[in-house]
Motif scaffolding. Structure first.
Motif, PDB file in Angstrom:
ATOM      1  N   THR A  74       0.826  -1.207   0.000  1.00 52.55           N
ATOM      2  CA  THR A  74       0.000   0.000   0.000  1.00 52.55           C
ATOM      3  C   THR A  74       0.857   1.252   0.000  1.00 52.55           C
ATOM      4  O   THR A  74       0.493   2.247  -0.632  1.00 52.55           O
ATOM      5  N   TYR A  75       1.989   1.198   0.668  1.00 53.95           N
ATOM      6  CA  TYR A  75       2.870   2.354   0.794  1.00 53.95           C
ATOM      7  C   TYR A  75       4.223   2.053   0.148  1.00 53.95           C
ATOM      8  O   TYR A  75       4.619   0.897   0.023  1.00 53.95           O
ATOM      9  N   ALA A  76       4.915   3.119  -0.236  1.00 51.07           N
ATOM     10  CA  ALA A  76       6.324   2.990  -0.610  1.00 51.07           C
ATOM     11  C   ALA A  76       7.122   3.186   0.667  1.00 51.07           C
ATOM     12  O   ALA A  76       7.082   4.258   1.260  1.00 51.07           O
ATOM     13  N   VAL A  77       7.817   2.143   1.106  1.00 52.71           N
ATOM     14  CA  VAL A  77       8.494   2.170   2.401  1.00 52.71           C
ATOM     15  C   VAL A  77      10.005   2.177   2.208  1.00 52.71           C
ATOM     16  O   VAL A  77      10.559   1.320   1.510  1.00 52.71           O
ATOM     17  N   ILE A  78      10.662   3.147   2.841  1.00 51.80           N
ATOM     18  CA  ILE A  78      12.120   3.225   2.853  1.00 51.80           C
ATOM     19  C   ILE A  78      12.590   2.890   4.260  1.00 51.80           C
ATOM     20  O   ILE A  78      12.259   3.592   5.217  1.00 51.80           O
ATOM     21  N   ILE A  79      13.314   1.782   4.398  1.00 53.10           N
ATOM     22  CA  ILE A  79      13.822   1.348   5.694  1.00 53.10           C
ATOM     23  C   ILE A  79      15.186   1.984   5.947  1.00 53.10           C
ATOM     24  O   ILE A  79      16.033   2.044   5.061  1.00 53.10           O
ATOM     25  N   ILE A  80      15.413   2.452   7.184  1.00 52.43           N
ATOM     26  CA  ILE A  80      16.732   2.896   7.584  1.00 52.43           C
ATOM     27  C   ILE A  80      17.144   2.091   8.811  1.00 52.43           C
ATOM     28  O   ILE A  80      16.326   1.813   9.692  1.00 52.43           O
ATOM     29  N   SER A  81      18.416   1.682   8.864  1.00 55.70           N
ATOM     30  CA  SER A  81      18.857   0.838   9.965  1.00 55.70           C
ATOM     31  C   SER A  81      20.351   0.982  10.176  1.00 55.70           C
ATOM     32  O   SER A  81      21.082   1.435   9.295  1.00 55.70           O
ATOM     33  N   GLY A  82      20.802   0.559  11.352  1.00 57.17           N
ATOM     34  CA  GLY A  82      22.222   0.514  11.651  1.00 57.17           C
ATOM     35  C   GLY A  82      22.849  -0.714  11.031  1.00 57.17           C
ATOM     36  O   GLY A  82      22.160  -1.665  10.648  1.00 57.17           O
ATOM     37  N   HIS A  83      24.172  -0.736  10.927  1.00 61.88           N
ATOM     38  CA  HIS A  83      24.864  -1.867  10.319  1.00 61.88           C
ATOM     39  C   HIS A  83      24.534  -3.171  11.033  1.00 61.88           C
ATOM     40  O   HIS A  83      24.336  -4.207  10.406  1.00 61.88           O
TER      41      HIS A  83
END
Length: 260
Positions: A74-83
């Motif tokens: 439903t959404y365009a999702v951009i994930i951000i995370s640590g190494h």
């Protein structure tokens, strides 16, 4: 205008995301931000964004738990995370996430991810279909009836039974007892394509059938039809069908929901 929600527990990163992008250049607007997954869920439910920028490691409710509560594709999702969280972040592929950014964030990578997110949204919108419109038929292979070649019939039956495994022309040679050259000639003469082209299109057609059933994630579909590389499956599907598998899966999900 594209609506954006940012869900990130580190205030300096959250505010930095809001301030570092010229959102008007993307025809976008940040409609809200949240410091944990629970606040993010309420924000998303209220604002109905097009794009979600989402951290994985957050208090109260983490990014994966949040994705579990949201409708998929439903959404365009951009994930951000640590190494240290990157391998965990990859689990988000089950929920239709295709963009991953590692901290510390690179501005150029973020910009490219936003471009791709907007392209994804536009493709999704262009294939939206109301229930009273004509059904869209996605077809990778044309029907082939009355093939006057026993060798080719045997080859096609072998592909039908083993398409989810690695298949080579030598496998067909052993199965049919005919030469590799003759087998490929039969594909060209009767189907107008090579063995490799046919095998690829057959697999993509099977993928479409699995999408219609609506029981599997895209990465599971890719594995079930013989693609070990999910990204390569996306590329091949796009080339043959003319749109991404995510768009087609979303379409069938909508059709199935309307028929219930």
């Amino acid at each position: 205008m594209y609506r954006v929600c940012i869900v990130e527990d580190e205030e300096i990163i959250r505010k930095g995301l809001i301030r570092s992008i010229d959102w008007e250049n993307f025809n976008s607007k940040v409609v809200g931000d949240a410091a944990n997954g629970l606040e993010g869920y309420k924000l998303i439910e209220r604002e109905k964004p097009d794009i979600i920028i989402l951290d994985i490691n957050m208090p109260i409710m983490d990014g994966i738990q949040l994705l579990e509560k949201l409708p998929r594709h439903t959404y365009a999702v951009i994930i951000i995370s640590g190494h240290s969280e990157f391998s965990y972040a990859k689990k988000a592929i089950e929920y239709g996430v295709s963009e991953y950014l590692l901290k510390p964030l690179d501005h150029d990578e973020l910009v490219q991810s936003l471009h791709r997110a907007i392209q994804d949204i536009e493709m999704r919108r262009s294939y939206e279909v109301k229930s009273d419109e004509a059904e869209i038929v996605y077809q990778a292979l044309k029907p082939h009836n009355d093939i006057e070649s026993t060798t080719l019939q045997m080859a096609l039956k072998y592909i039908q039974d083993n398409y989810n495994e690695k298949i080579t022309l030598d496998d067909l040679r052993q199965h049919t007892g005919r030469s590799v050259t003759l087998i490929n000639n039969r594909f060209q003469k009767f189907l107008g394509m090579t063995f490799n082209d046919y095998l690829t299109r057959f697999r993509i057609q099977k993928a479409i059938e699995l999408m219609q059933e609506g029981n599997l994630h895209l990465y599971e579909i890719a594995e079930d039809i013989g693609f070990n590389d999910y990204k390569y499956f996306n590329q091949v599907f796009q080339k043959i069908i003319g749109t991404s598998p995510k768009i087609v899966l979303t379409y069938f999900a909508r059709v199935n929901a309307e028929s219930e």
